[in-house]
Scaffold this active site. Structure first.
Site, PDB file in Angstrom:
ATOM      1  N   ASN A   1      -4.156   4.518   7.716  1.00 52.63           N
ATOM      2  CA  ASN A   1      -5.572   4.872   7.679  1.00 52.63           C
ATOM      3  C   ASN A   1      -6.293   4.499   8.972  1.00 52.63           C
ATOM      4  O   ASN A   1      -7.316   5.094   9.307  1.00 52.63           O
ATOM      5  CB  ASN A   1      -6.249   4.216   6.484  1.00 52.63           C
ATOM      6  CG  ASN A   1      -5.898   4.903   5.177  1.00 52.63           C
ATOM      7  OD1 ASN A   1      -5.567   6.093   5.167  1.00 52.63           O
ATOM      8  ND2 ASN A   1      -5.933   4.181   4.087  1.00 52.63           N
TER       9      ASN A   1
ATOM     10  N   HIS B   1       0.826  -1.205   0.000  1.00 54.11           N
ATOM     11  CA  HIS B   1       0.000   0.000   0.000  1.00 54.11           C
ATOM     12  C   HIS B   1       0.862   1.256   0.000  1.00 54.11           C
ATOM     13  O   HIS B   1       1.514   1.591   0.996  1.00 54.11           O
ATOM     14  CB  HIS B   1      -0.929  -0.001   1.213  1.00 54.11           C
ATOM     15  CG  HIS B   1      -1.801   1.209   1.297  1.00 54.11           C
ATOM     16  ND1 HIS B   1      -2.134   1.824   2.483  1.00 54.11           N
ATOM     17  CD2 HIS B   1      -2.401   1.946   0.314  1.00 54.11           C
ATOM     18  CE1 HIS B   1      -2.900   2.866   2.230  1.00 54.11           C
ATOM     19  NE2 HIS B   1      -3.064   2.964   0.930  1.00 54.11           N
TER      20      HIS B   1
END
Length: 513
Positions: free
Chosen positions: A200, A150
């Site tokens: 996140n 990611h």
């Protein structure tokens, strides 16, 4: 799965496939090819891969013109970059990274197709930001070779990548991606496959708590942003950040992580942003959100409400928290206003309390002060750039004017907020620290990696665990306990990681044997 048959991450023989040529895919391709890999670009949209290659070649040329890239290196990178018309052209790839639409069915279908094309030992990596790696890999013949990789936008500038192992991922695959990310010039951190991974997940505390303060009517939008920028040191206030990201992106992520964690109160979204999303007030991209934006994209400045000022004859300062009172005493002296030294204030004194995780009302009642003449002030965070005055429901206009006159006497801006347990910065930062502690508690990532990922991925002034250490774990614990007690909301319940280290006097980075 054995990765020893693959070329080393540093090898010029490494062939990387990149499926999805949007902004993220192009960014990943850029850092891969500039690090020496041979890169195959593919996109299901007609002509998208060719266009992406041309755009990357133009980028390399610009970098060379600016002296940031050797002209020969730019030419060689272009030669290693190939646009492919079909998935079958990726057959010789050792690693394939997908950066397609954030849709589980689409990603599963892509990897299912790739399984029949690439070699048995090739790694399949997903750049997903919100979908479970385990779910993407489930049902494949070789789920052990699927992992998360990611990156953050813009990839060449955001020097952080999360390597995520799903439930079925072989550890060697994550190890390989960690080495690959490092070779590509990024800080690579290992994470478990949990909603939001590290960045996140950790980032949920800032926006959700800021929105909660708005929902409670504690502060206006500009006051909230000004306070968190000027006292806590964030680059953008939460409303500015949400406008920049766009609510069409950020609100669904808030809801997704909240529901994926089975309605964990710490991640609870607020109604206001759902209403804004429904109304199309997405932020900067459409010209209006929390703020309005001109045709040039610049935010229209919105000033906080102007407050009348008056000069106090004297000030009585609570000594319940001497270390906080000392910081405010310096400001009182700088304003040239006499500070009373008695245990009780005179009948005309401006009364000041310095709450820690509490509201001004609670402090006022505990010390038997006249609420009409009392205000709370932020003393835990930086007071050099902005002062924060918090009224009680009973504070009268003259008292507020005297407080604004006192704290604005040297020209420093003053923000006025309504009574709130924990003021603004205390609430938000303690919430951020607590979530990071829970990430460590759950073993999602190593403590040092949590801080590295958050500072690089979110741009916070400190990693959340380091920030907790700077404030003091005992202080953060006290704020959270008072918040939980005063609000009755389990979103503020302290993480066991925090509680135990605070009680033992240990750093929040301390790991158990």
């Amino acid at each position: 799965m054995e990765t020893g048959t693959l070329p080393a991450p540093t090898s010029p023989d490494l062939v990387v496939g990149l499926v999805g040529c949007g902004i993220m895919g192009r960014g990943i391709a850029q850092i891969a090819v500039l690090s020496g890999a041979r890169v195959r670009l593919h996109d299901g949209r007609e002509g998208a891969a060719v266009a992406a290659r041309e755009e990357l070649l133009a980028t390399f040329a610009k970098l060379a013109d600016k002296g940031k890239l050797d002209a020969g290196a730019a030419q060689q990178a272009g030669e290693r970059l190939v646009a492919c018309g079909s998935l079958e052209d990726l057959a010789d790839c050792h690693v394939v990274v997908e950066a397609i639409v954030e849709n589980l069915d689409a990603k599963k279908a892509l990897f299912g197709a790739l399984e029949g094309i690439v070699s048995a030992d090739a790694i399949l990596a997903t750049n997903t930001s919100s979908l479970p790696v385990t779910a993407i890999a489930a049902g494949l013949k070789r789920p052990g070779r699927v992992a998360g990789f990611h990156f953050f936008n813009p990839v060449p500038l955001m020097k952080i990548v999360e390597a995520i192992g799903g439930f079925l991922t072989e550890p060697a695959v994550v190890d390989y991606l960690l080495a690959l990310g490092k070779h590509w010039g990024h800080t690579a951190v290992r994470a478990k496959d949990t909603p939001g991974f590290i960045v996140n997940h950790a980032g949920r505390g800032y926006g959700t708590e800021g929105l909660r303060l708005l929902a409670e009517g504690v502060a206006s939008v500009p006051a909230l942003d000004n306070i968190l920028r000027d006292t806590a040191g964030f680059r953008l206030g939460p409303c500015e950040l949400l406008d920049l990201t766009g609510l069409d992106v950020s609100h669904p992520v808030m809801e997704s992580i909240y529901h994926q964690y089975y309605e964990e109160p710490r991640f609870r979204p607020q109604v206001h942003t759902r209403q804004m999303l429904t109304a199309g007030a997405l932020g900067k991209k459409v010209g209006h959100g929390f703020y309005r934006y001109g045709a040039d994209g610049k935010k229209e400045n919105v000033a906080e409400a102007a407050q009348p000022t008056a000069r106090a004859t004297s000030v009585w300062l609570s000594q319940e928290r001497p270390e906080l009172a000392e910081r405010i005493a310096v400001l009182i002296a700088a304003a040239g206003i006499p500070q009373e030294s008695g245990e009780r204030p005179s009948e005309s004194a401006l009364c000041i309390v310095t709450p820690l995780g509490e509201d001004a009302t609670t402090c006022c009642v505990r010390e038997n002060l006249d609420a009409r003449r009392t205000v709370g002030v932020e003393a835990l965070f930086d007071v050099s750039r902005r002062r924060v005055v918090m009224t009680t429901p009973a504070t009268d206009a003259q008292t507020l004017a005297m407080a604004c006159g006192l704290f604005g006497a040297t020209g420093t801006p003053v923000s006025v907020i309504r009574d709130s347990a924990g003021l603004v910065s205390q609430r938000v930062v303690a919430h951020i620290v607590n979530i990071a502690c829970e990430i460590a508690q759950q073993g999602i990532a190593e403590p040092q990696d949590i801080d590295r990922a958050v500072t690089l991925g979110l741009g916070y002034p400190l990693g959340p665990l380091a920030w907790g250490d700077q404030l003091g774990p005992q202080t953060v614990l006290a704020i959270l306990k008072n918040l939980e007690l005063q609000t009755g909301d389990s979103r503020y319940r302290p993480s066991p990681w925090l509680q135990r280290r605070a009680l033992l006097g240990l750093s929040l980075h301390h790991k158990e044997i």
